[in-house]
Design an enzyme around this catalytic site. Structure first.
Site, PDB file in Angstrom:
ATOM      1  N   TYR A  33       0.810  -1.220   0.000  1.00  0.00           N
ATOM      2  CA  TYR A  33       0.000   0.000   0.000  1.00  0.00           C
ATOM      3  C   TYR A  33       0.844   1.272   0.000  1.00  0.00           C
ATOM      4  CZ  TYR A  33      -3.636  -3.283   1.502  1.00  0.00           C
ATOM      5  OH  TYR A  33      -4.505  -4.341   1.576  1.00  0.00           O
ATOM      6  N   HIS A  38      -4.567   6.067  -1.291  1.00  0.00           N
ATOM      7  CA  HIS A  38      -5.130   6.054   0.056  1.00  0.00           C
ATOM      8  C   HIS A  38      -4.075   6.351   1.123  1.00  0.00           C
ATOM      9  CE1 HIS A  38      -9.030   5.599   1.624  1.00  0.00           C
ATOM     10  NE2 HIS A  38      -9.018   4.350   2.014  1.00  0.00           N
ATOM     11  N   TYR A  83      -4.934  -0.253   9.855  1.00  0.00           N
ATOM     12  CA  TYR A  83      -5.631  -0.199   8.577  1.00  0.00           C
ATOM     13  C   TYR A  83      -6.678   0.911   8.641  1.00  0.00           C
ATOM     14  CZ  TYR A  83      -3.153  -4.337   7.100  1.00  0.00           C
ATOM     15  OH  TYR A  83      -2.148  -5.202   6.757  1.00  0.00           O
ATOM     16  N   ASN A 131     -13.681   6.385   5.198  1.00  0.00           N
ATOM     17  CA  ASN A 131     -13.793   5.422   6.294  1.00  0.00           C
ATOM     18  C   ASN A 131     -12.848   5.707   7.460  1.00  0.00           C
ATOM     19  OD1 ASN A 131     -15.861   3.943   5.121  1.00  0.00           O
ATOM     20  ND2 ASN A 131     -14.466   2.570   4.040  1.00  0.00           N
TER      21      ASN A 131
END
Length: 205
Positions: A33, A38, A83, A131
């Site tokens: 990631y 993100h 996360y 989120n």
């Protein structure tokens, strides 16, 4: 490098007294990631760490953490390892430990409604469908924390899967724009921790 930047780099990161500001970049841990859209928040924290000579490697508050001095304010830099969807767990642990008011917690995160290189600074607000922010608001019970949104670009077309988009890597021509945005976010933070929120918003919004 300006004289001010050089001065900031040589300031001691061991100023006595409690942490005054918690600065959290949102993202996902793991090499897969690392350079995704993100993880723009993580990238901004890395920029701050380099500028202010912080070592963001200590494992604490479910995060990688490091302390630095920004404009004579002792700050904790955080990259949660929870996360994205559980970012609030890390934020709440740090807030409770330092007894930090929500107004002194600055969150940096990605925004698909802004083009790369663009920032949007806000004093408070809703989660906007993000989120990580949703988790922070839910677990703190507050939405009055300042935040810096870093543009990562909109989906190529409406049918494109949102998760696939935010977990995709930046294109080569976008990387300089994101670096510019992270540098601007760093400058905005230096204003925000000294109470110059309006100046930061006027300069970068």
């Amino acid at each position: 490098m300006s004289i001010l930047d050089l001065f900031n780099q040589i300031q001691s990161p061991t100023k006595t007294g409690p942490v005054e500001y918690i600065i959290v970049g949102l993202g996902n841990p793991g090499l897969q990631y690392q350079d995704t859209r993100h993880n723009a928040g993580f990238m901004a924290i890395d920029t701050l760490a380099e500028k202010y000579n912080a070592d963001v490697k200590k494992i604490k508050f479910k995060s990688l953490c490091g302390e630095c001095i920004i404009n004579d304010k002792k700050c904790l830099l955080m990259k949660p390892s929870t996360y994205m969807n559980n970012s609030g767990e890390a934020v709440v642990e740090a807030m409770n430990f330092y007894k930090t008011p929500i107004e002194n917690v600055i969150i940096i995160y990605d925004d698909i409604s802004l083009e790369p290189s663009k920032l949007r600074i806000r004093r408070k607000g809703s989660d906007g469908g993000h989120n990580g922010i949703k988790s922070i608001i839910y677990l703190t019970g507050e939405d009055t924390f300042p935040r810096i949104k870093i543009g990562v670009g909109k989906k190529p077309h409406p049918a494109y899967d949102l998760a696939d988009w935010v977990l995709s890597n930046f294109k080569a021509d976008e990387i300089p724009l994101i670096k510019e945005a992270c540098n601007n976010a760093s400058e905005a933070i230096s204003l925000m921790v000294t109470g110059k929120m309006n100046d930061a918003m006027n300069k970068f919004n």
